[in-house]
Design a protein around this motif. Structure first.
Motif, PDB file in Angstrom:
ATOM      1  N   TRP A 139     -25.278   8.383 -25.773  1.00  0.00           N
ATOM      2  CA  TRP A 139     -23.689   8.433 -25.052  1.00  0.00           C
ATOM      3  C   TRP A 139     -24.362   8.039 -23.878  1.00  0.00           C
ATOM      4  O   TRP A 139     -23.445   6.952 -23.044  1.00  0.00           O
ATOM      5  CB  TRP A 139     -22.962  10.042 -24.274  1.00  0.00           C
ATOM      6  N   LYS A 140     -25.316   7.660 -23.837  1.00  0.00           N
ATOM      7  CA  LYS A 140     -26.098   6.588 -22.851  1.00  0.00           C
ATOM      8  C   LYS A 140     -26.186   5.062 -23.102  1.00  0.00           C
ATOM      9  O   LYS A 140     -25.503   4.937 -22.181  1.00  0.00           O
ATOM     10  CB  LYS A 140     -27.358   7.147 -21.860  1.00  0.00           C
ATOM     11  N   SER A 141     -26.364   4.944 -24.149  1.00  0.00           N
ATOM     12  CA  SER A 141     -26.610   3.488 -25.082  1.00  0.00           C
ATOM     13  C   SER A 141     -24.903   2.841 -24.508  1.00  0.00           C
ATOM     14  O   SER A 141     -25.334   1.838 -24.045  1.00  0.00           O
ATOM     15  CB  SER A 141     -27.555   3.847 -25.603  1.00  0.00           C
ATOM     16  N   LEU A 142     -23.869   3.670 -24.775  1.00  0.00           N
ATOM     17  CA  LEU A 142     -22.809   3.172 -25.374  1.00  0.00           C
ATOM     18  C   LEU A 142     -22.304   3.198 -24.045  1.00  0.00           C
ATOM     19  O   LEU A 142     -21.601   1.809 -23.825  1.00  0.00           O
ATOM     20  CB  LEU A 142     -21.847   4.872 -25.619  1.00  0.00           C
ATOM     21  N   TRP A 143     -22.746   3.720 -22.848  1.00  0.00           N
ATOM     22  CA  TRP A 143     -22.057   3.272 -21.415  1.00  0.00           C
ATOM     23  C   TRP A 143     -23.066   2.375 -20.569  1.00  0.00           C
ATOM     24  O   TRP A 143     -22.312   1.716 -20.005  1.00  0.00           O
ATOM     25  CB  TRP A 143     -22.187   4.046 -20.533  1.00  0.00           C
ATOM     26  N   SER A 179     -22.701  -3.623 -19.114  1.00  0.00           N
ATOM     27  CA  SER A 179     -23.459  -4.157 -20.047  1.00  0.00           C
ATOM     28  C   SER A 179     -22.585  -5.908 -19.702  1.00  0.00           C
ATOM     29  O   SER A 179     -22.985  -6.799 -19.333  1.00  0.00           O
ATOM     30  CB  SER A 179     -24.222  -4.866 -20.556  1.00  0.00           C
ATOM     31  N   PHE A 180     -21.629  -5.477 -20.079  1.00  0.00           N
ATOM     32  CA  PHE A 180     -20.557  -6.484 -20.500  1.00  0.00           C
ATOM     33  C   PHE A 180     -19.564  -6.682 -19.087  1.00  0.00           C
ATOM     34  O   PHE A 180     -19.241  -8.308 -18.923  1.00  0.00           O
ATOM     35  CB  PHE A 180     -18.515  -6.037 -20.783  1.00  0.00           C
ATOM     36  N   LEU A 181     -20.034  -6.567 -17.522  1.00  0.00           N
ATOM     37  CA  LEU A 181     -19.918  -6.644 -16.526  1.00  0.00           C
ATOM     38  C   LEU A 181     -21.385  -7.669 -15.948  1.00  0.00           C
ATOM     39  O   LEU A 181     -21.422  -7.010 -14.583  1.00  0.00           O
ATOM     40  CB  LEU A 181     -19.857  -5.452 -15.501  1.00  0.00           C
ATOM     41  N   PHE A 182     -22.138  -7.924 -16.583  1.00  0.00           N
ATOM     42  CA  PHE A 182     -23.343  -8.993 -15.814  1.00  0.00           C
ATOM     43  C   PHE A 182     -24.224  -7.505 -15.907  1.00  0.00           C
ATOM     44  O   PHE A 182     -24.401  -6.642 -15.709  1.00  0.00           O
ATOM     45  CB  PHE A 182     -23.123  -9.529 -15.323  1.00  0.00           C
ATOM     46  N   VAL A 183     -25.674  -8.006 -15.889  1.00  0.00           N
ATOM     47  CA  VAL A 183     -26.789  -7.530 -16.098  1.00  0.00           C
ATOM     48  C   VAL A 183     -26.771  -6.644 -14.505  1.00  0.00           C
ATOM     49  O   VAL A 183     -27.432  -5.117 -14.631  1.00  0.00           O
ATOM     50  CB  VAL A 183     -28.328  -8.540 -15.220  1.00  0.00           C
ATOM     51  N   ILE A 184     -26.669  -6.930 -12.963  1.00  0.00           N
ATOM     52  CA  ILE A 184     -26.788  -5.885 -12.094  1.00  0.00           C
ATOM     53  C   ILE A 184     -26.090  -4.716 -12.598  1.00  0.00           C
ATOM     54  O   ILE A 184     -26.765  -4.003 -11.640  1.00  0.00           O
ATOM     55  CB  ILE A 184     -26.281  -6.538 -11.205  1.00  0.00           C
ATOM     56  N   PRO A 185     -24.324  -4.519 -12.843  1.00  0.00           N
ATOM     57  CA  PRO A 185     -24.044  -3.088 -12.706  1.00  0.00           C
ATOM     58  C   PRO A 185     -24.821  -2.173 -13.354  1.00  0.00           C
ATOM     59  O   PRO A 185     -24.543  -1.264 -13.691  1.00  0.00           O
ATOM     60  CB  PRO A 185     -22.125  -4.024 -13.009  1.00  0.00           C
ATOM     61  N   ALA A 186     -24.564  -3.351 -14.612  1.00  0.00           N
ATOM     62  CA  ALA A 186     -25.461  -2.297 -15.702  1.00  0.00           C
ATOM     63  C   ALA A 186     -26.747  -1.642 -15.275  1.00  0.00           C
ATOM     64  O   ALA A 186     -27.033  -0.299 -15.540  1.00  0.00           O
ATOM     65  CB  ALA A 186     -26.096  -2.992 -17.277  1.00  0.00           C
ATOM     66  N   PHE A 187     -28.015  -2.641 -14.696  1.00  0.00           N
ATOM     67  CA  PHE A 187     -28.692  -2.309 -14.257  1.00  0.00           C
ATOM     68  C   PHE A 187     -28.961  -0.238 -13.380  1.00  0.00           C
ATOM     69  O   PHE A 187     -29.296   0.179 -13.003  1.00  0.00           O
ATOM     70  CB  PHE A 187     -29.641  -3.017 -13.139  1.00  0.00           C
TER      71      PHE A 187
END
Length: 292
Positions: free
Chosen positions: A119-123, A128-136
């Motif tokens: 679940w965590k990996s999926l989200w 990450s498709f919205l670049f690195v900063i949002p994913a971080f």
């Protein structure tokens, strides 16, 4: 108040005299991780240059191995959570002795760990498709999921994620600084070929768990969450633990020090550091429990 130095201080105190079991568990973690990574690299090297059907099978096997590696990390975090919970929240430091079996018993929660990882990996992949900063940013927001699930394996991963987002709200920057503060330790571990990790990993895990209890207690005191939100495995613990000369802020000793005197430092402070009462805090915080 979010104080990284205090989290680290109590981590050292709680680990004193208990490193033997912690080192053995880290050793097993190293062995399992090495075997998994070795198998992953061996399979990954054979993905190319083979038939399409066999290549797809090897790719799937790579994903399975990576999930097993994450499950190993989940069990490691769960063990140190158990170790932290066995630290008494009373003055005398005579912790119940944990064993390596506490680590292996965590593998019995493999299904809960697998759901958490997936679940965590999926989200995180989607973010990450919205670049690195949002994913971080989202990775920090989801960072407490592992302890929520480890405390209560029966909780749904969706609820655990929402709880993690609630308790990290307003503290993402603080958590980021906490992680940055361990970079020198990770560098030392790297140049020592992992030898320093026998000290760094328990120290790092305990610091993160102390942070988790602090964030959870803040959310409970401010009324953002209830005890029931954390499920039956919820442990009633203050953010740090009580030690000689420090505030024993357990449920039965609210606002008292080890000498029985009132400790004004336990007065609730809002996110800006302003002193306020618990009642005022509840009025100033929006009700986010609908998300949980």
């Amino acid at each position: 108040m979010f104080d990284i130095s205090i989290f680290k201080k109590y981590s050292k105190i709680m680990l004193k005299g208990r490193y033997k079991t912690a080192v053995l568990v880290v050793l097993f973690f190293y062995v399992f991780s090495f075997i998994t990574l070795f198998a992953f690299n061996s399979v990954n090297l054979n993905v190319y240059g083979v038939t399409s059907g066999y290549s797809n099978f090897l790719t799937l096997l790579c994903f399975i191995l990576m999930f097993f590696l994450e499950l190993n990390r989940f069990c490691l975090s769960g063990f140190f959570l158990t170790m932290r919970n066995k630290t008494p929240s009373v003055i005398e430091l005579n912790p119940e002795q944990e064993t390596v079996n506490d680590f292996f018993e965590r593998f019995s929660d493999w299904f809960a760990g697998l759901k958490y990882v997936l679940w965590k990996s999926l989200w995180l992949i989607l973010w990450s498709f919205l670049f690195v900063i949002p994913a971080f940013v989202k990775a920090v927001a989801y960072s407490q999921m592992v302890y929520i699930v480890a405390e209560n394996p029966d909780i749904s991963v969706r609820k655990a994620m929402n709880i993690s987002k609630v308790i990290t709200r307003g503290y993402k920057g603080d958590l980021f600084l906490l992680y940055l503060s361990f970079i020198p330790w990770f560098f030392i571990s790297f140049i020592s070929y992992g030898a320093a990790g026998f000290y760094v990993i328990p120290y790092y895990e305990f610091t993160k768990i102390n942070t988790y209890y602090f964030l959870k207690q803040k959310a409970l005191k401010s009324g953002l969450l209830d005890e029931e939100d954390f499920g039956s495995g919820h442990t009633q613990f203050d953010g740090y633990g009580a030690f000689p000369g420090e505030n024993n802020s357990g449920p039965e000793n609210e606002g008292k020090t080890g000498t029985g005197e009132v400790d004004n430092s336990s007065v609730y402070r809002d996110s800006d550091g302003k002193e306020t009462t618990e009642k005022d805090s509840n009025e100033n915080n929006e009700d986010v429990r609908t998300e949980v």
